[in-house]
Motif scaffolding. Structure first.
Motif, mmCIF file in Angstrom:
data_model
loop_
_atom_site.group_PDB
_atom_site.id
_atom_site.type_symbol
_atom_site.label_atom_id
_atom_site.label_comp_id
_atom_site.label_asym_id
_atom_site.label_seq_id
_atom_site.Cartn_x
_atom_site.Cartn_y
_atom_site.Cartn_z
ATOM 1 N N ALA A 60 0.822 -1.208 0.000
ATOM 2 C CA ALA A 60 0.000 0.000 0.000
ATOM 3 C C ALA A 60 0.855 1.257 0.000
ATOM 4 O O ALA A 60 0.424 2.319 -0.443
ATOM 5 C CB ALA A 60 -0.927 0.007 1.213
ATOM 6 N N MET A 61 2.084 1.136 0.512
ATOM 7 C CA MET A 61 2.985 2.282 0.521
ATOM 8 C C MET A 61 3.861 2.302 -0.728
ATOM 9 O O MET A 61 4.642 3.229 -0.915
ATOM 10 C CB MET A 61 3.930 2.213 1.728
ATOM 11 N N GLY A 62 3.774 1.264 -1.549
ATOM 12 C CA GLY A 62 4.691 1.166 -2.683
ATOM 13 C C GLY A 62 6.107 0.921 -2.228
ATOM 14 O O GLY A 62 7.058 1.323 -2.874
ATOM 15 N N LEU A 63 6.280 0.253 -1.092
ATOM 16 C CA LEU A 63 7.622 0.051 -0.525
ATOM 17 C C LEU A 63 8.099 -1.383 -0.663
ATOM 18 O O LEU A 63 9.049 -1.786 -0.007
ATOM 19 C CB LEU A 63 7.629 0.441 0.955
ATOM 20 N N LEU A 64 7.436 -2.172 -1.509
ATOM 21 C CA LEU A 64 7.875 -3.558 -1.672
ATOM 22 C C LEU A 64 9.255 -3.593 -2.307
ATOM 23 O O LEU A 64 9.605 -2.707 -3.084
ATOM 24 C CB LEU A 64 6.892 -4.311 -2.569
ATOM 25 N N PRO A 65 10.053 -4.614 -1.982
ATOM 26 C CA PRO A 65 11.350 -4.740 -2.639
ATOM 27 C C PRO A 65 11.168 -4.834 -4.155
ATOM 28 O O PRO A 65 10.115 -5.257 -4.638
ATOM 29 C CB PRO A 65 11.921 -6.051 -2.089
ATOM 30 N N ARG A 66 12.220 -4.437 -4.867
ATOM 31 C CA ARG A 66 12.079 -4.322 -6.309
ATOM 32 C C ARG A 66 11.736 -5.658 -6.976
ATOM 33 O O ARG A 66 11.036 -5.692 -7.983
ATOM 34 C CB ARG A 66 13.393 -3.790 -6.882
ATOM 35 N N GLN A 67 12.238 -6.774 -6.391
ATOM 36 C CA GLN A 67 12.033 -8.039 -7.090
ATOM 37 C C GLN A 67 10.620 -8.591 -6.918
ATOM 38 O O GLN A 67 10.270 -9.588 -7.528
ATOM 39 C CB GLN A 67 13.071 -9.072 -6.645
ATOM 40 N N ALA A 68 9.800 -7.946 -6.084
ATOM 41 C CA ALA A 68 8.452 -8.437 -5.845
ATOM 42 C C ALA A 68 7.608 -8.325 -7.117
ATOM 43 O O ALA A 68 7.679 -7.340 -7.831
ATOM 44 C CB ALA A 68 7.802 -7.657 -4.714
ATOM 45 N N ARG A 69 6.838 -9.381 -7.395
ATOM 46 C CA ARG A 69 5.911 -9.353 -8.524
ATOM 47 C C ARG A 69 4.507 -9.192 -7.972
ATOM 48 O O ARG A 69 4.091 -9.977 -7.121
ATOM 49 C CB ARG A 69 5.993 -10.657 -9.318
ATOM 50 N N THR A 70 3.788 -8.197 -8.447
ATOM 51 C CA THR A 70 2.462 -7.956 -7.885
ATOM 52 C C THR A 70 1.384 -8.068 -8.954
ATOM 53 O O THR A 70 1.629 -7.850 -10.138
ATOM 54 C CB THR A 70 2.383 -6.538 -7.281
ATOM 55 N N ARG A 71 0.195 -8.430 -8.501
ATOM 56 C CA ARG A 71 -0.996 -8.454 -9.350
ATOM 57 C C ARG A 71 -2.127 -7.899 -8.516
ATOM 58 O O ARG A 71 -2.108 -7.993 -7.293
ATOM 59 C CB ARG A 71 -1.315 -9.890 -9.761
ATOM 60 N N GLY A 72 -3.137 -7.373 -9.173
ATOM 61 C CA GLY A 72 -4.276 -6.847 -8.445
ATOM 62 C C GLY A 72 -4.207 -5.339 -8.362
ATOM 63 O O GLY A 72 -3.455 -4.706 -9.106
ATOM 64 N N GLY A 73 -4.982 -4.767 -7.471
ATOM 65 C CA GLY A 73 -5.014 -3.310 -7.392
ATOM 66 C C GLY A 73 -4.957 -2.817 -5.962
ATOM 67 O O GLY A 73 -5.517 -3.435 -5.057
ATOM 68 N N VAL A 74 -4.207 -1.748 -5.753
ATOM 69 C CA VAL A 74 -4.207 -1.081 -4.453
ATOM 70 C C VAL A 74 -4.467 0.394 -4.704
ATOM 71 O O VAL A 74 -3.680 1.058 -5.381
ATOM 72 C CB VAL A 74 -2.861 -1.254 -3.714
ATOM 73 N N ARG A 75 -5.582 0.890 -4.197
ATOM 74 C CA ARG A 75 -5.897 2.293 -4.397
ATOM 75 C C ARG A 75 -5.904 3.002 -3.062
ATOM 76 O O ARG A 75 -6.488 2.515 -2.097
ATOM 77 C CB ARG A 75 -7.269 2.449 -5.044
ATOM 78 N N VAL A 76 -5.211 4.144 -3.024
ATOM 79 C CA VAL A 76 -5.237 4.978 -1.839
ATOM 80 C C VAL A 76 -6.008 6.228 -2.202
ATOM 81 O O VAL A 76 -5.576 6.997 -3.054
ATOM 82 C CB VAL A 76 -3.810 5.338 -1.385
ATOM 83 N N LYS A 77 -7.150 6.412 -1.608
ATOM 84 C CA LYS A 77 -8.033 7.536 -1.925
ATOM 85 C C LYS A 77 -8.254 7.626 -3.426
ATOM 86 O O LYS A 77 -8.144 8.693 -4.027
ATOM 87 C CB LYS A 77 -7.425 8.849 -1.410
ATOM 88 N N GLY A 78 -8.536 6.499 -4.021
ATOM 89 C CA GLY A 78 -8.851 6.494 -5.440
ATOM 90 C C GLY A 78 -7.653 6.476 -6.359
ATOM 91 O O GLY A 78 -7.794 6.290 -7.559
ATOM 92 N N GLN A 79 -6.449 6.655 -5.800
ATOM 93 C CA GLN A 79 -5.285 6.639 -6.693
ATOM 94 C C GLN A 79 -4.559 5.310 -6.640
ATOM 95 O O GLN A 79 -4.222 4.815 -5.561
ATOM 96 C CB GLN A 79 -4.320 7.769 -6.325
ATOM 97 N N GLU A 80 -4.324 4.754 -7.796
ATOM 98 C CA GLU A 80 -3.639 3.468 -7.867
ATOM 99 C C GLU A 80 -2.179 3.646 -7.431
ATOM 100 O O GLU A 80 -1.509 4.578 -7.859
ATOM 101 C CB GLU A 80 -3.699 2.960 -9.316
ATOM 102 N N VAL A 81 -1.689 2.782 -6.550
ATOM 103 C CA VAL A 81 -0.290 2.900 -6.133
ATOM 104 C C VAL A 81 0.541 1.705 -6.569
ATOM 105 O O VAL A 81 1.759 1.712 -6.448
ATOM 106 C CB VAL A 81 -0.152 3.069 -4.597
ATOM 107 N N LEU A 82 -0.116 0.682 -7.066
ATOM 108 C CA LEU A 82 0.618 -0.520 -7.450
ATOM 109 C C LEU A 82 1.182 -0.338 -8.852
ATOM 110 O O LEU A 82 0.440 -0.032 -9.787
ATOM 111 C CB LEU A 82 -0.337 -1.720 -7.416
ATOM 112 N N GLY A 83 2.497 -0.490 -8.972
ATOM 113 C CA GLY A 83 3.109 -0.439 -10.290
ATOM 114 C C GLY A 83 3.244 0.958 -10.880
ATOM 115 O O GLY A 83 3.598 1.094 -12.040
ATOM 116 N N VAL A 84 2.952 1.998 -10.095
ATOM 117 C CA VAL A 84 3.183 3.338 -10.632
ATOM 118 C C VAL A 84 4.572 3.803 -10.207
ATOM 119 O O VAL A 84 5.191 3.224 -9.321
ATOM 120 C CB VAL A 84 2.114 4.349 -10.158
#
Lengths: 359, 346
Positions: A60-84
Motif C-alpha cells: 500500500a505504501m509502494g515500498l515492496l522490494p524491487r524483485q516483488a511481482r504484484t498483481r491486483g489493485g491497491v488504491r489509496v483515496k482512489g489513486q492506484e499505487v501498485l506499479g506506478v
C-alpha cells in the motif's frame, strides 16, 4: 483523481497477489487479499509471522522490494499505487498515507534531532518556514505526550527511550494530517509497560487527524482494544474478517479459534491450560492444494479439506455487519457446535504445580 | 456461544502511572495531556492551543543543526587547538612570505650556516634562507592539501553515493571504473603527467589536481559501502514512506550519516597527498625549484640530517605539525557531526 465521496474507502485493496522469485520458485507471500478501509475506520490485521501481513501493508505504501511481482489493485483515496512510478507515489506518501514502523530504535535518523525530523516531514509536503515547522513539531510532540517538548525537540533519538521514540514516530506519521496511517506492529519492539501508553498516543493521533488506521500486529489484545474490524490472515490470504465481537466471540475459522485459545484468559480461574495450534504454517513456495490450514486443523475432513481451498463466505451470524470466514465448516465452528477444537498442552502437565501448593 | 474473550487489560490507570520513561517530569506530562480541545482537527496547521507548562526552554530559539555542530566542535579542546594552530600556520606562513627580509628564492651571502639572529632557521648549502623557504613550503602545502582533499572528497562522495544508493547498473558501471582507476599505478601516471606540468609556473596547482583525481577512489569505495548498509536502514525507508525524493534522501538523510568516515578519509588523503607530492618532488617531477614545498625541503635536507640538522628538523617538524593539525581538526569534526559520540563539557 481523488474521489470526493466521503464514504469511499481510503484504502482499497483488490485481489492483491505478491510473489517473490527465489531459487526454488516463487514464494506466494500474498495470494489474493481484498481489503477496504473506510475513512476513520480502524482495521486490525492479525496473523503469525509469514502470513503476509506486512507485505500487504508495504504494497500500500509502494515500498515492496524491487524483485516483488504484484498483481491486483491497491488504491489509496482512489489513486492506484501498485506499479506506478516513484514520482506518483511521492505525492501520496506522507500526505495521504503514512506509516509507523515496528522498531523505533532504527526508524529515526540518528544524526538529526527529533524536532528536525518532524519538521522535515512537515516541510516535505507543506510550505512552512523552518520556524513554523519547528513550532508545529513542538505541538505534535506535546500531543503524543512527550514531556518538556520544546527542550526535547532539540535532543537526538539516542537520548530517548524506546517508548518515547515510538511517540516521536507517531508524531511524524500524523504530521501531514494523513487519511490513513499504517502501523506495522507498533508495539512489538516495546516493553509491555510502555505498550499501553503508545496505544494511547496512537488513539490520540487518530482523534486528532481523524485518519483511518491499518494496524498490523500479532497481539490480539492490541487489536481488541483498538480495532473496529479484524482481518485474520493465514498463508497469504485473509481467512476471516469481521467485527471485533464476531472474531473474538464467534470465530468461524479453526485458525482464529486456535489463535484466541493460545492466549491466557483473564476470565478463567487460572488453572486452565493454553491450547496451542500444533504444527507450523505451510511453505508458500509453489502451489497449495486444498485448505492451507488443513494439515494443522483438528477438524480436517480429508475428502473436502485436502481438495478444495475454501473461499471467504458469509458466516450465519446473529451480529449485524459482514462476517466472512474461509472454512468449509464455518457455520459449525461459529455456532460453537464443534466444541473445543484444540487439545490442551501435554497431559502430564494437566495438574499445575501451583494448584497443589508446591514451591 | 463460546465463553467471552477478555483481552488483557492494558489501558488501566495503573499502568499509566507506572511510567518508566527516562526523565519524565510531571509538569511536562500534564502540559502535554491537558491541551485545549481541538475544534478543527482536519485543518492541517490548526493545532491545540499550548499552555505554558513545561514548554519553557533555555532560550526559546530554534537551534540550527549547523549551530549545534559548531557548538559541539568548539567544546573539544584538542580540535580547537588544532584549528587555531592550523590557522596560525597559515597566517604566519603568508605573512612571513611578504614581510621577511629574504624571499624563498633569494640567495643570501651566507651558506650552510646554522640558526642565527639573521637566519632563525639557518641557511642551506647554496644560501637560501630556510625560514623563508619553510614558510613558503607550509603555504604551498596547505593549498595543495586542501585542494587535493576537496577534489577527492567531492568526486569520491558523489560516485560512491550514486553507486551505493542506486546499485545495479549504476553501481556496476561506477565501481568497475573505480577498479580501473585503482589498477593504474599512481606513480607512473604522476611521472608522466608530472613531467608535462613540471615546466609550468604555478605547477603546484596541477600537481594537486593530478593527485586529487587519482586519490578519490578510496573515498568512493568507503561511501558506497556506507550507503549500501544505510539504504537498508529503517529510517531511510521511513523517509521514503514520507514521500522524500531520492535526491533528498541521499543528501539530507544518508550523507550526514556517512560524514564520519568521509572526513576521516579526507584527512588521511591530505596526509597521503603531502607524502605523494614530496615523493614526486624528490623524483624531480613535482614542484620544481625555485618553488619549494615541505616535501622537497625534507627530501633535500634528509641527506644532511646528521651534519646540518636544521635543514631537516625545521621542514620535517612543520610537516608533522601541519598533518597533526589536520588530523585534530578532522577528528573534531567527526566527533561534532556524530551526535552519539559527543560528550559536551558544559
Amino acid at each position: 483523481m481523488t474521489s470526493s465521496d466521503p464514504f469511499a474507502p481510503v484504502l482499497d485493496i483488490q485481489d492483491l497477489h505478491v510473489d517473490f522469485p527465489t531459487g526454488e520458485g516463487a514464494v506466494h507471500a500474498v495470494r489474493g487479499v481484498d481489503l477496504q478501509v473506510a475513512p476513520g475506520e480502524v482495521v486490525g490485521i492479525v496473523g503469525e509471522s509469514g502470513s503476509g501481513k506486512s507485505v500487504t501493508a508495504l504494497s500500500a505504501m509502494g515500498l515492496l522490494p524491487r524483485q516483488a511481482r504484484t498483481r491486483g489493485g491497491v488504491r489509496v483515496k482512489g489513486q492506484e499505487v501498485l506499479g506506478v512510478g516513484e514520482r506518483a507515489l511521492m505525492g501520496v506518501r506522507g500526505r495521504t498515507i503514512s506509516m509507523i514502523f515496528q522498531d523505533p530504535m532504527t526508524s529515526l535518523n540518528p544524526v538529526y534531532s527529533v524536532g528536525w525530523q518532524i519538521a522535515e516531514a512537515l516541510r516535505a509536503h507543506q510550505k512552512l518556514t523552518k520556524a513554523e515547522a519547528f513550532e508545529r513539531a513542538v505541538q505534535l510532540l506535546t500531543l503524543v505526550g512527550i514531556p518538556r517538548p520544546r527542550e526535547r525537540a532539540a535532543d537526538y533519538p539516542h537520548a530517548f527511550s524506546g517508548g518515547m521514540r515510538q511517540r516521536v514516530v507517531i508524531a511524524i506519521a500524523m504530521a501531514n494530517d494523513p487519511e490513513i496511517i499504517l502501523a506495522d506492529e507498533p508495539t512489538t519492539a516495546l516493553d509491555v509497560t510502555v505498550q499501553a501508553q503508545i496505544l494511547e498516543a496512537l488513539k490520540k493521533a487518530l482523534e486528532e487527524t481523524r485518519a483511518a488506521l491499518l494496524l498490523i500486529t500479532h497481539d490480539l489484545g492490541v487489536v481488541a482494544g483498538l480495532a473496529d474490524r479484524v482481518v485474520v490472515m493465514y498463508a497469504g490470504r485473509a481467512v476471516e474478517t469481521g467485527s471485533v465481537d464476531d472474531i473474538f466471540y464467534r470465530p468461524g475459522m479453526p485458525y482464529t479459534v486456535g489463535l484466541i485459545g493460545s492466549l491466557p484468559r483473564l476470565d478463567s480461574d487460572g488453572t486452565e491450560r493454553l491450547r496451542p495450534i500444533p504444527g507450523s504454517p505451510p511453505s508458500l513456495v509453489g502451489d497449495l492444494q486444498g485448505c492451507p490450514f488443513a494439515p494443522r486443523c483438528p477438524m480436517r475432513v480429508p475428502e473436502i479439506c485436502d481438495l478444495e481451498e475454501p473461499a471467504l463466505r458469509p458466516v450465519a451470524s446473529q451480529e449485524a455487519g459482514p462476517h466472512l470466514a474461509a472454512c468449509h465448516f464455518a457455520d459449525k465452528v461459529a455456532s460453537g457446535a464443534a466444541g473445543p477444537i484444540f487439545a490442551a498442552t501435554s497431559a502430564d502437565l494437566s495438574e499445575p504445580a501451583l494448584a497443589e501448593g508446591a514451591p | 456461544m463460546t465463553e467471552p474473550f477478555v483481552p488483557p487489560s492494558r489501558t488501566d490507570e495503573g499502568s499509566r502511572a507506572a511510567l518508566t520513561e527516562g526523565d519524565l517530569d510531571v509538569t511536562g506530562l500534564s502540559g502535554g495531556t491537558q491541551s485545549a480541545p481541538h475544534e478543527h482537527p482536519r485543518a492541517g496547521v490548526e493545532v491545540p492551543a499550548l499552555d505554558q507548562h513545561g514548554l519553557d526552554s533555555q532560550d526559546g530559539k530554534v537551534k540550527g543543526q549547523t549551530r549545534l555542530v559548531a557548538r559541539r566542535f568548539f567544546h573539544q579542546p584538542m580540535a580547537v587547538g588544532g584549528l587555531i594552530l592550523f590557522a596560525l600556520l597559515g597566517i604566519a606562513s603568508s605573512v612571513i612570505g611578504h614581510v621577511w627580509k629574504y624571499s624563498y628564492s633569494q640567495i643570501t651571502n651566507q651558506f650552510a650556516a646554522g640558526p642565527s639572529g639573521a637566519h632563525p632557521f639557518g641557511v642551506d648549502d647554496i644560501g637560501h634562507d630556510l625560514m623563508a623557504q619553510v614558510a613558503r613550503g607550509v603555504e604551498k602545502d596547505i593549498q595543495t592539501a586542501l585542494l587535493v582533499a576537496l577534489i577527492a572528497m567531492v568526486i569520491g562522495t558523489t560516485i560512491g553515493a550514486i553507486a551505493g544508493y542506486y546499485r545495479n547498473f549504476a553501481d556496476n558501471l561506477l565501481m568497475r571504473f573505480v577498479d580501473l582507476v585503482l589498477s593504474v599505478p599512481i606513480l607512473a601516471v604522476l611521472i608522466v603527467l608530472g613531467h608535462l606540468v613540471s615546466r609550468q609556473a604555478g605547477n603546484w596547482f596541477w600537481v594537486a589536481v593530478i593527485i586529487g583525481v587519482l586519490a578519490w577512489t578510496y573515498v568512493a569505495r568507503l561511501v558506497r559501502a556506507d550507503f549500501l548498509s544505510l539504504r537498508e536502514r529503517d529510517f531511510i525507508e521511513a523517509a521514503r514512506a514520507l514521500g522524500s525524493t531520492n535526491r533528498r534522501i541521499i543528501l539530507r538523510h544518508m550523507l550526514p550519516n556517512a560524514i564520519g568516515p568521509i572526513i576521516v578519509n579526507g584527512t588521511l588523503t591530505v596526509a597521503t597527498s603531502i607524502i605523494l607530492e614530496s615523493t614526486l618532488s624528490y623524483l624531480g617531477l613535482g614542484i620544481q625549484p625555485p618553488e619549494v614545498s615541505l616535501g622537497t625541503l625534507v627530501a633535500s635536507g634528509q641527506s644532511s640530517a646528521t651534519t646540518q640538522w636544521w635543514l631537516f628538523v625545521f621542514p620535517a617538524g612543520f610537516l608533522v605539525l601541519l598533518i597533526l593539525c589536520i588530523f585534530l581538526v578532522g577528528d573534531g569534526l567527526r566527533e561534532a557531526l556524530d551526535p552519539k559520540k559527543t560528550r559536551v563539557r558544559a
